[in-house]
Design a protein around this motif. Sequence first.
Motif, PDB file in Angstrom:
ATOM      1  N   PHE A   1       0.844  -1.198   0.000  1.00  0.00           N
ATOM      2  CA  PHE A   1       0.000   0.000   0.000  1.00  0.00           C
ATOM      3  C   PHE A   1       0.878   1.246   0.000  1.00  0.00           C
ATOM      4  O   PHE A   1       1.888   1.305   0.711  1.00  0.00           O
ATOM      5  CB  PHE A   1      -0.898   0.043   1.244  1.00  0.00           C
ATOM      6  CG  PHE A   1      -2.017  -0.956   1.238  1.00  0.00           C
ATOM      7  CD1 PHE A   1      -3.261  -0.619   0.716  1.00  0.00           C
ATOM      8  CD2 PHE A   1      -1.832  -2.237   1.737  1.00  0.00           C
ATOM      9  CE1 PHE A   1      -4.297  -1.538   0.697  1.00  0.00           C
ATOM     10  CE2 PHE A   1      -2.859  -3.168   1.725  1.00  0.00           C
ATOM     11  CZ  PHE A   1      -4.094  -2.812   1.211  1.00  0.00           C
TER      12      PHE A   1
ATOM     13  N   PHE B   1      -2.773   3.569   2.608  1.00  0.00           N
ATOM     14  CA  PHE B   1      -2.735   2.892   3.904  1.00  0.00           C
ATOM     15  C   PHE B   1      -3.466   3.721   4.959  1.00  0.00           C
ATOM     16  O   PHE B   1      -4.312   3.205   5.709  1.00  0.00           O
ATOM     17  CB  PHE B   1      -1.275   2.670   4.310  1.00  0.00           C
ATOM     18  CG  PHE B   1      -1.093   2.188   5.725  1.00  0.00           C
ATOM     19  CD1 PHE B   1      -1.313   0.857   6.049  1.00  0.00           C
ATOM     20  CD2 PHE B   1      -0.681   3.057   6.714  1.00  0.00           C
ATOM     21  CE1 PHE B   1      -1.134   0.404   7.352  1.00  0.00           C
ATOM     22  CE2 PHE B   1      -0.504   2.616   8.023  1.00  0.00           C
ATOM     23  CZ  PHE B   1      -0.731   1.292   8.338  1.00  0.00           C
TER      24      PHE B   1
ATOM     25  N   GLY C   1      -0.188  -4.957   3.890  1.00  0.00           N
ATOM     26  CA  GLY C   1      -1.272  -5.539   4.655  1.00  0.00           C
ATOM     27  C   GLY C   1      -1.130  -7.046   4.564  1.00  0.00           C
ATOM     28  O   GLY C   1      -1.100  -7.603   3.459  1.00  0.00           O
TER      29      GLY C   1
ATOM     30  N   LEU D   1      -7.648  -4.048   4.421  1.00  0.00           N
ATOM     31  CA  LEU D   1      -6.223  -3.766   4.538  1.00  0.00           C
ATOM     32  C   LEU D   1      -5.446  -4.995   4.991  1.00  0.00           C
ATOM     33  O   LEU D   1      -4.331  -5.252   4.540  1.00  0.00           O
ATOM     34  CB  LEU D   1      -5.989  -2.617   5.536  1.00  0.00           C
ATOM     35  CG  LEU D   1      -4.538  -2.318   5.936  1.00  0.00           C
ATOM     36  CD1 LEU D   1      -3.729  -1.856   4.735  1.00  0.00           C
ATOM     37  CD2 LEU D   1      -4.488  -1.249   7.033  1.00  0.00           C
TER      38      LEU D   1
ATOM     39  N   PRO E   1      -1.410  -4.611   9.405  1.00  0.00           N
ATOM     40  CA  PRO E   1      -0.294  -3.758   8.966  1.00  0.00           C
ATOM     41  C   PRO E   1       1.078  -4.346   9.310  1.00  0.00           C
ATOM     42  O   PRO E   1       1.315  -4.763  10.440  1.00  0.00           O
ATOM     43  CB  PRO E   1      -0.522  -2.450   9.735  1.00  0.00           C
ATOM     44  CG  PRO E   1      -1.970  -2.447  10.075  1.00  0.00           C
ATOM     45  CD  PRO E   1      -2.322  -3.880  10.317  1.00  0.00           C
TER      46      PRO E   1
END
Length: 266
Positions: A57, A62, A96, A120, A123
Amino acid sequence: MKPQTEQIVTTLEELTKDEYYSLVGDAPYIIIPWEVEDKGPFSVERFLVDNTGLMPFAPEEFLSQIRATQSQAVSDHYQNLIALLQANLSELTIYGYRLPTLPEELEEGFPLQQSVFGSLGIPMLIGSSTAGEWIGLGIKQSWRCNSSPQFMIPDLESLQDNTAALVEQIQSITNQITHQAQAEEELTLGGFEVVITTSRNEVMQKLLDTTGFLEISEINEFIRVRDDSGTEIEEYQETIAQLEQELVKLEEEGDLSTEQYQEVQE
């Protein structure tokens, strides 16, 4: 694909036909060749990106995903975190980590299907410090109902001064972040974890292992019966062996239609 590689893939497909690995439900083995000439040297990061386990991302994309799933306060802290990393790390990459796709029959009753970050994923951030060390930052998975902002860091005394100072700055931001799960029984997120390695090839593997999203085993360990279930399995195997011997004996005696034979066969 090279002929030798094709032969290996074909052999592995034959060996694993009708074999299943039990992770979340039973799934068949998939043979995934990795040819260095086409894809470069193998690494966990490259492998997961190539198979959509890690989705890259851009920073703004993000942060947009964070704003869509988290509170304003959490979003602000993430914005400060990204700004800090952009100012201090080269080759900053934001991923992600995608949770595995569940079998259709398990989707409704298994809350891990959806991440608290929506599409997503979880992270995972990596980048190179000015000292040439690779830094990975991710969130440890937890089965507790409430998230904890506890920050897990390596021994700062073993790091370059600039890297140690940056890790402390990261800690000052992430200690203020508390993620909210969408369901009480959902996989919740614990504290942030930082890992330090000397190369990019190692950082993602170490980060996923430290945060509990990856386990790599030597082949002998993978096929070994684990201690916690080994005794029970051995007992089952002994029982099956005894029953098989009884069946052979009854067959030799010609008692194939007796009640005893049918009972042992069942």
